[in-house]
Design a protein around this motif. Structure first.
Motif, PDB file in Angstrom:
ATOM      1  N   ARG A 126       0.829  -1.208   0.000  1.00  0.00           N
ATOM      2  CA  ARG A 126       0.000   0.000   0.000  1.00  0.00           C
ATOM      3  C   ARG A 126       0.865   1.260   0.000  1.00  0.00           C
ATOM      4  NH1 ARG A 126      -2.633   3.590   3.558  1.00  0.00           N
ATOM      5  NH2 ARG A 126      -4.717   4.208   2.796  1.00  0.00           N
ATOM      6  N   GLU A 127       1.938   1.263   0.789  1.00  0.00           N
ATOM      7  CA  GLU A 127       2.810   2.439   0.839  1.00  0.00           C
ATOM      8  C   GLU A 127       3.409   2.736  -0.528  1.00  0.00           C
ATOM      9  OE1 GLU A 127       5.626   1.626   3.890  1.00  0.00           O
ATOM     10  OE2 GLU A 127       4.211   2.006   5.535  1.00  0.00           O
ATOM     11  N   HIS A 128       3.749   1.669  -1.263  1.00  0.00           N
ATOM     12  CA  HIS A 128       4.307   1.891  -2.606  1.00  0.00           C
ATOM     13  C   HIS A 128       3.243   2.415  -3.561  1.00  0.00           C
ATOM     14  CE1 HIS A 128       7.837  -0.208  -1.102  1.00  0.00           C
ATOM     15  NE2 HIS A 128       8.462   0.098  -2.230  1.00  0.00           N
ATOM     16  N   LEU A 129       2.038   1.895  -3.459  1.00  0.00           N
ATOM     17  CA  LEU A 129       0.966   2.400  -4.311  1.00  0.00           C
ATOM     18  C   LEU A 129       0.609   3.842  -3.955  1.00  0.00           C
ATOM     19  CD1 LEU A 129      -1.417  -0.708  -4.464  1.00  0.00           C
ATOM     20  CD2 LEU A 129       0.180   0.091  -6.227  1.00  0.00           C
ATOM     21  N   LYS A 130       0.627   4.179  -2.664  1.00  0.00           N
ATOM     22  CA  LYS A 130       0.349   5.548  -2.241  1.00  0.00           C
ATOM     23  C   LYS A 130       1.428   6.510  -2.734  1.00  0.00           C
ATOM     24  CE  LYS A 130      -2.445   6.928   0.279  1.00  0.00           C
ATOM     25  NZ  LYS A 130      -3.767   7.553   0.018  1.00  0.00           N
ATOM     26  N   SER A 131       2.678   6.040  -2.730  1.00  0.00           N
ATOM     27  CA  SER A 131       3.766   6.905  -3.216  1.00  0.00           C
ATOM     28  C   SER A 131       3.569   7.239  -4.683  1.00  0.00           C
ATOM     29  CB  SER A 131       5.120   6.219  -3.014  1.00  0.00           C
ATOM     30  OG  SER A 131       5.279   5.106  -3.887  1.00  0.00           O
ATOM     31  N   LEU A 132       3.008   6.301  -5.428  1.00  0.00           N
ATOM     32  CA  LEU A 132       2.716   6.544  -6.844  1.00  0.00           C
ATOM     33  C   LEU A 132       1.630   7.601  -6.981  1.00  0.00           C
ATOM     34  CD1 LEU A 132       3.394   5.486  -9.739  1.00  0.00           C
ATOM     35  CD2 LEU A 132       1.422   3.979  -9.478  1.00  0.00           C
ATOM     36  N   GLU A 133       0.609   7.535  -6.126  1.00  0.00           N
ATOM     37  CA  GLU A 133      -0.467   8.543  -6.156  1.00  0.00           C
ATOM     38  C   GLU A 133       0.073   9.933  -5.830  1.00  0.00           C
ATOM     39  OE1 GLU A 133      -3.595   7.387  -3.574  1.00  0.00           O
ATOM     40  OE2 GLU A 133      -4.181   5.648  -4.741  1.00  0.00           O
TER      41      GLU A 133
END
Length: 391
Positions: A378-385
């Motif tokens: 999730r943290e990696h996906l949030k960083s993309l956002e």
């Protein structure tokens, strides 16, 4: 973030993923006993399962294309019996092999990421080709097997496709690793393979998070006495293994990691079930008679992480899910103690007989391990956002 949970079982993987901040748009499980457990906790208003959109259905009859563009993560533990050391070892010839359905869910929903879990046996030599086949299907989920094409023929076509370097369709960057749950603070030596993938167009780099706990740290704490002091164990009852002594002889300082969590860490505050009245108020904490020790099945010592909880092909193996006391006597773990070893919350009630609930627990993913991995995803996906918003 939205997710799809396949093969939910009693809810271990799903609980961890929900705790990490994902909200399921679909939760699928066909087994009535597992569904009863989830429904029971929904009736009892237990978060986060109370809001799960549970469907008791065969995944082979489910569709996912209506969720395309809405899903961040597809997760699940496809039935592991085809690959389990305790199973019949049929792999792709076993009708319970549900990896093709996991691939189909990815193909139809096109999530940003996926995370699947299975037994370590999937990685053994006899399944090498099929394990590679699973991974390549997840890399190229739109490269579907043709009618009457065998899995080995399909594997060959996927290998040619992979090496051609010309793919422009849906694809994922996939990694797999065997993880020992004890290294992530789970009071159980449970080795499982996790397969994680991120959609290629996202351009994300990811690796499995490193373990936070170690045997060396536990050995240090036991030899130096801090472990025993914390549990107020009298000195005459402190059983320090030769292995721990040898480990500490090689160390000149305490480990920077945390100590492996032990059975004592997990269940020491629970009363002895043999001394409780039948109407005790602790959920699922009832003594189960009949435990016996035999070669190769001697139970789990109190001051180490438990051995892997087992579900068994024909019920619970007699000597696996037991506590071995300091005097060598054994008793079965209660359902509540087993739930502690799998990191389920104490207010989570398991539905069914002891044998049935132990099957659910033996098949479950430790909640805290699922949460640790899902949180990192999730943290990696949030960083993309965040990068997208800044741009």
């Amino acid at each position: 973030m939205r997710s799809i949970e396949l093969f939910a079982g009693a809810g271990g993987l799903g609980l961890g993923i929900s705790q990490a901040g994902f909200h399921p748009s679909m939760v699928l499980e066909w087994d009535p006993y597992c569904c009863d457990t989830i429904r029971e906790n929904q009736r009892r208003d237990i978060a986060p399962v109370k809001s799960w959109p549970l469907r008791q259905a065969d995944v082979r009859r489910a569709t996912f294309s209506h969720l395309e563009g809405e899903i961040d993560l597809v997760s699940g533990g496809p039935p592991c019996q085809p690959f389990s050391l305790g199973g019949k070892h049929k792999a792709q010839a076993d009708k319970r092999d549900m990896f093709p359905e996991a691939v189909r869910a990815v193909r139809e929903a096109k999530p940003k990421a996926f995370m699947f879990e299975n037994v370590k046996g999937l990685t053994r030599a006899s399944f090498t080709s099929y394990f590679e086949y699973i991974k390549l299907q997840l890399v190229y989920p739109e490269c579907v097997a043709k009618k009457d094409e065998t899995w080995t023929e399909h594997l060959g076509r996927l290998e040619r496709h992979h090496t051609s370097g010309t793919d422009k369709g849906l694809s994922y960057n996939v990694v797999a690793r065997v993880l020992n749950a004890a290294n992530y603070g789970i009071p159980q030596k449970r080795e499982r393979v996790f397969i994680v993938g991120f959609r290629n167009d996202l351009g994300l780099e990811w690796r499995f998070p490193e373990g936070t706990h170690s045997w060396n740290a536990l050995a240090w704490d036991q030899v130096k006495g801090t472990y025993w002091d914390r549990h107020k164990v009298p000195k005459k009852e402190r059983l320090i293994s030769e292995r721990a002594l040898k480990v500490v002889e090689r160390l000149d300082h305490a480990s920077h990691e945390k100590a492996w969590r032990t059975v004592r860490d997990a269940i020491n505050d629970l009363p002895d079930p043999e001394k409780l009245k039948r109407e005790n108020k602790i959920l699922n904490h009832r003594f189960q008679p009949g435990a016996r020790s035999y070669p190769g099945h001697t139970g789990s010592p109190m001051d180490e992480p438990a051995k892997t909880l087992k579900a068994g092909v024909h019920g619970v193996p007699g000597g696996e899910n037991m506590l071995r006391r300091a005097d060598g006597s054994v008793r079965y773990f209660t359902v509540r103690e087993s739930a502690r070893l799998q990191c389920f919350p104490d207010d989570y009630l398991f539905h069914g007989s002891w044998t049935e609930t132990m099957r659910q627990l033996g098949n479950a993913v430790p909640v805290n391990l699922a949460a640790a991995l899902a949180r990192d995803v999730r943290e990696h996906l949030k960083s993309l956002e965040l990068e997208t918003r800044v741009a």
